[in-house]
Design an enzyme around this catalytic site. Structure first.
Site, PDB file in Angstrom:
ATOM      1  N   ASP A 231       0.334  -5.144  -2.893  1.00 54.01           N
ATOM      2  CA  ASP A 231       0.005  -3.777  -3.271  1.00 54.01           C
ATOM      3  C   ASP A 231      -0.857  -3.821  -4.528  1.00 54.01           C
ATOM      4  OD1 ASP A 231       1.499  -0.857  -2.412  1.00 54.01           O
ATOM      5  OD2 ASP A 231       0.322  -0.883  -4.262  1.00 54.01           O
TER       6      ASP A 231
ATOM      7  N   ASN B 140      -5.713  -5.934  -4.561  1.00 56.48           N
ATOM      8  CA  ASN B 140      -6.368  -5.000  -3.662  1.00 56.48           C
ATOM      9  C   ASN B 140      -6.272  -5.553  -2.242  1.00 56.48           C
ATOM     10  OD1 ASN B 140      -8.769  -4.124  -1.986  1.00 56.48           O
ATOM     11  ND2 ASN B 140      -9.070  -2.787  -3.750  1.00 56.48           N
TER      12      ASN B 140
ATOM     13  N   PHE C 246       0.017  -2.947   1.503  1.00 56.23           N
ATOM     14  CA  PHE C 246       0.297  -1.621   0.932  1.00 56.23           C
ATOM     15  C   PHE C 246       1.824  -1.422   0.897  1.00 56.23           C
ATOM     16  CE2 PHE C 246      -3.567  -1.448   3.562  1.00 56.23           C
ATOM     17  CZ  PHE C 246      -4.534  -1.116   2.629  1.00 56.23           C
TER      18      PHE C 246
ATOM     19  N   CYS D  32      -1.329   7.963   8.227  1.00 54.94           N
ATOM     20  CA  CYS D  32      -0.556   9.135   7.810  1.00 54.94           C
ATOM     21  C   CYS D  32      -1.432  10.357   7.558  1.00 54.94           C
ATOM     22  CB  CYS D  32       0.280   8.813   6.567  1.00 54.94           C
ATOM     23  SG  CYS D  32      -0.675   8.325   5.121  1.00 54.94           S
TER      24      CYS D  32
END
Length: 386
Positions: free
Chosen positions: A243, A269, A221, A327
């Site tokens: 990513d 992915n 990511f 997050c």
């Protein structure tokens, strides 16, 4: 001044600044959406001043414990206080989150600073109605060359607000370069992701990079390559960045070229990539976007974290390191760490904690408002078999 009478046992009596619709005992004075209102307890004692939006689950957000209006003087004073906090916190005041909503006494206002350019978000109705005042206060305190209103956050839907992106001061600067952790990054405040960089993670980039020297690094990511670039600069033997977003991969490549660093960038992915990857890594970094925006989908989100943790741990040998981040404020640090432990049990690997990570000081935390502390992370090492 119109207002609300708050029912007993509401969270505001325990230090929180939000009032939910279910916590309102009575409305008086006919407050209108976006109004500044007064709050009173069930014994008619004043509790301060708030902004009001009956269309939201959070009908009131207190911004002062005394009578206060949202005028230019108020915004200038609060923004000046926020700037002083950044100046004394050790972060680069020219590359930081200048205003962080409730943490700076401005509920729903976010301001990110990129040198001479500012990005403003107004995520509550009352603040959106007063965005011109906020702009004028920012011009008075910061004297920026431009201010971009970047109101494309899905959070605005809860307040009944439509998305909008526009220049409200100066001109669109277009893509330009900023420097963080001795690295150059290209940012495009108007067309790029979010408000530019993930400023809350700049500190973590440097912290994780300390473990990267001589190691084969996988940055999952990657977004704009923050962790990947920091690890490459720190002397990693090889860095692979993954990513699903083509634009994120292109941004990572451009940033690598800007810094003269060699990074393998793969558009894929991450879940599928980890599923089919071979154990060719010594340090794996997982920094996904939020898997959940509400409590209803929290358990589904934790299953997603469990999958990437388990697949990553299976790729690491003894001495291998995993840095993982979450997050979402809905997932507590305890829940997040427990998720990693569960994955380590399934992977039959014991983990040693090397470091805890969190948001930078320019994203200050108010202890009585848990929503202000959303970012958490850990770096762990695979121990020798016992």
């Amino acid at each position: 001044m119109p207002g609300l009478i708050i029912a007993p046992r509401a969270r505001i009596f325990h230090g929180h600044e939000w009032v939910y619709a279910t916590e309102v005992k009575k409305t008086f004075g006919d407050p209108q959406p976006g109004d500044v209102i007064t709050l009173k307890d069930f014994r008619d004692r004043p509790m301060g001043t708030a902004i009001y939006n009956p269309a939201s689950q959070i009908v009131a957000r207190r911004f002062s414990r005394r009578r206060q209006d949202l005028d230019l003087d108020f915004f200038t004073r609060r923004i000046s206080q926020a700037l002083l906090l950044r100046q004394t916190s050790g972060v680069d005041e020219r590359l930081c989150r200048l205003v962080w909503s409730e943490s700076d006494g401005l509920p729903g206002v976010i301001v990110d600073r990129y040198g001479d350019h500012l990005v403003l978000q107004t995520l509550t109705l009352a603040m959106d109605q007063r965005k011109d005042l906020i702009r004028d206060a920012l011009v008075a305190v910061i004297e920026p060359k431009s201010i971009l209103l970047r109101n494309d956050s899905p959070v605005r839907k809860a307040e009944g607000l439509e998305p909008a992106i526009e220049i409200i001061h100066g001109e669109n600067p277009g893509p330009f370069t900023v420097r963080a952790n001795d690295l150059d990054f290209e940012v495009d405040l108007f067309d790029g992701q979010k408000t530019g960089l993930y400023l809350d993670q700049l500190q973590s980039h440097a912290e994780v990079a300390k473990f990267a020297k001589g190691k084969r690094v996988l940055d999952c990511f990657t977004n704009q390559g923050g962790f990947a670039l920091a690890c490459a600069k720190a002397g990693a033997a090889k860095v692979t960045a993954v990513d699903i977003s083509a634009s994120a991969c292109e941004a990572t490549k451009r940033n690598a070229e800007l810094n003269g660093l060699e990074i393998e960038v793969i558009e894929h992915n991450v879940f599928d990539f980890l599923k089919h990857a071979t154990p060719d890594y010594d340090l794996i970094i997982l920094d996904p976007p939020s898997f959940t925006r509400n409590k209803k989908t929290l358990m589904d989100a934790m299953r997603g974290y469990k999958e990437i943790h388990l697949r990553s741990l299976k790729l690491l040998e003894k001495g291998g390191i995993m840095s993982s981040f979450c997050c979402s404020h809905h997932a507590s640090r305890e829940l997040f760490v427990d998720n990693i432990v569960d994955a380590s049990v399934d992977a039959k690997k014991a983990l040693r904690l090397l470091a805890n990570h969190g948001q930078r000081p320019d994203h200050p935390v108010v202890l009585s408002i848990p929503e202000t502390e959303y970012l958490k992370g850990v770096t762990v090492e695979v121990m020798a078999g016992r």
